[in-house]
Design an enzyme around this catalytic site. Structure first.
Site, PDB file in Angstrom:
ATOM      1  CB  ALA A   2      34.904  -1.645 -51.176  1.00 53.17           C
ATOM      2  CB  SER A  58      32.324  -3.287 -48.713  1.00 59.65           C
ATOM      3  OG  SER A  58      32.935  -4.078 -47.716  1.00 59.65           O
ATOM      4  CG  ASP A  62      38.820  -8.517 -43.342  1.00 55.95           C
ATOM      5  OD1 ASP A  62      38.561  -9.231 -44.325  1.00 55.95           O
ATOM      6  OD2 ASP A  62      38.753  -7.275 -43.364  1.00 55.95           O
ATOM      7  CD  GLU A  81      41.363  -7.922 -49.556  1.00 60.31           C
ATOM      8  OE1 GLU A  81      40.438  -8.420 -48.878  1.00 60.31           O
ATOM      9  OE2 GLU A  81      41.358  -6.746 -49.941  1.00 60.31           O
ATOM     10  CG  HIS A 130      33.813  -6.360 -44.656  1.00 64.65           C
ATOM     11  ND1 HIS A 130      34.250  -7.202 -43.659  1.00 64.65           N
ATOM     12  CD2 HIS A 130      34.872  -6.196 -45.490  1.00 64.65           C
ATOM     13  CE1 HIS A 130      35.518  -7.516 -43.863  1.00 64.65           C
ATOM     14  NE2 HIS A 130      35.924  -6.917 -44.973  1.00 64.65           N
ATOM     15  CD  GLN A 134      33.776  -0.174 -47.228  1.00 65.25           C
ATOM     16  OE1 GLN A 134      33.710  -0.983 -46.295  1.00 65.25           O
ATOM     17  NE2 GLN A 134      34.895   0.049 -47.891  1.00 65.25           N
ATOM     18  CG  HIS A 150      37.768 -10.895 -47.633  1.00 61.57           C
ATOM     19  ND1 HIS A 150      37.348  -9.616 -47.319  1.00 61.57           N
ATOM     20  CD2 HIS A 150      36.687 -11.517 -48.147  1.00 61.57           C
ATOM     21  CE1 HIS A 150      36.076  -9.479 -47.647  1.00 61.57           C
ATOM     22  NE2 HIS A 150      35.646 -10.627 -48.154  1.00 61.57           N
TER      23      HIS A 150
END
Length: 299
Positions: free
Chosen positions: A198, A203, A212, A261, A205, A177, A264
């Protein structure tokens, strides 16, 4: 000595016929202590051939961010690309940022006010058996085991209804990230990068609970238009049955702190996902947490 003065006299007489650029050269021959004068390079003058741009990188390296996903450019190669020089990340716009302690909770909230420890790596990461928009092994195929199993069931249900989906980006480490944020900051400036990617630690993730998702209908891109496709609409309707929510819904930007989004997915478990979806809430609203007014970064 007389010969040298004679030659000097002849040269001075001929200076009017000699170009100005040659005068210093001739006078230096007369007086070896005299230094020739050079014209400095002018602003905007082209650099010497062969100069490389620092941090140059292909568009494929940005695949973990939104938009323009090229399925053939995905893969581990882009993740292994060299990272650009590291800028100083901006601080949160308002309020105090806290480090979350319930990192293993599937209901953990990560945003611009609540961040993960830099060294947090989910202990149960696995690759779900689903189609991906890229080939090869890569960390971004991974999710936490519970979320991965649920995603397999979601994709199986989609395939049964001829809905073609593909995973694009799942787990993302703190370091990865940082690379993405650095790249965006280098290309767009810190302020603009903070709207589209981010800050490390903020984030979703990194939790291993997000994936995603896209489809061939939009070229596997992570774009808002995906929400208007049949695949995007099917996903929004059916994802809660398998424990997933569209984490950043349209019209809730002031609460989530993140732009819309439709791609996401965030795993929160079936009960919470269905209750959140049916009530039209965000995860922050469902848990009674304060919003993130003024924040527009993505997770």
């Amino acid at each position: 000595m007389g010969i040298r003065l004679l030659i000097a006299s002849l040269i001075i007489v001929g200076l009017a016929a000699v170009g100005v650029a040659k005068q210093d050269e001739l006078l230096q021959w007369i007086d070896p202590a005299r230094e020739p004068q050079f014209t400095p390079a002018q602003p905007g003058q082209a650099e010497q051939p062969g100069t490389e741009q620092a941090g140059a990188r292909s568009d494929a390296a940005q695949q973990d961010d939104h938009g323009g996903q090229n399925p053939s450019a995905g893969g581990a190669e882009a993740d292994d690309a060299a990272s650009p020089a590291e800028p100083e990340p901006p601080t949160a716009d308002e309020g105090e940022v806290v480090t979350v302690s319930n990192v293993q909770d599937v209901m953990v909230v990560v945003n611009k006010r609540r961040e993960l420890p830099a060294d947090y790596v989910p202990p149960d990461l696995v690759a779900p058996d689903i189609p991906f928009s890229f080939s090869g092994d890569a960390p971004k195929k991974l999710m936490r085991a519970e979320a991965a199993k649920a995603l397999e069931q979601l994709f199986a249900a989609a395939a049964a209804e001829q809905i073609e989906l593909a995973g694009v980006s799942g787990y993302r480490s703190y370091a990865r990230q940082q690379e993405i944020f650095n790249w965006n900051a280098q290309q767009q400036g810190l302020e603009e990068a903070n709207k589209t990617s981010a800050i490390p630690g903020q984030s979703e993730h990194q939790t291993g609970l997000a994936m995603d998702v896209s489809s061939p209908s939009v070229g596997y891109a992570l774009v808002e238009e995906f929400g208007e496709t049949k695949e995007g609409k099917w996903l929004a309707e059916h994802a809660p049955r398998y424990g997933f929510i569209i984490r950043y819904p349209k019209g809730k930007e002031a609460i989530t702190g993140y732009s819309y989004e439709p791609w996401h997915l965030r795993y929160v478990g079936v009960k919470a996902a269905q209750e959140i979806s049916e009530a039209g809430l965000t995860l922050e609203e469902y848990l009674g947490l304060a919003g993130n007014e003024g924040s527009k970064t993505k997770g």
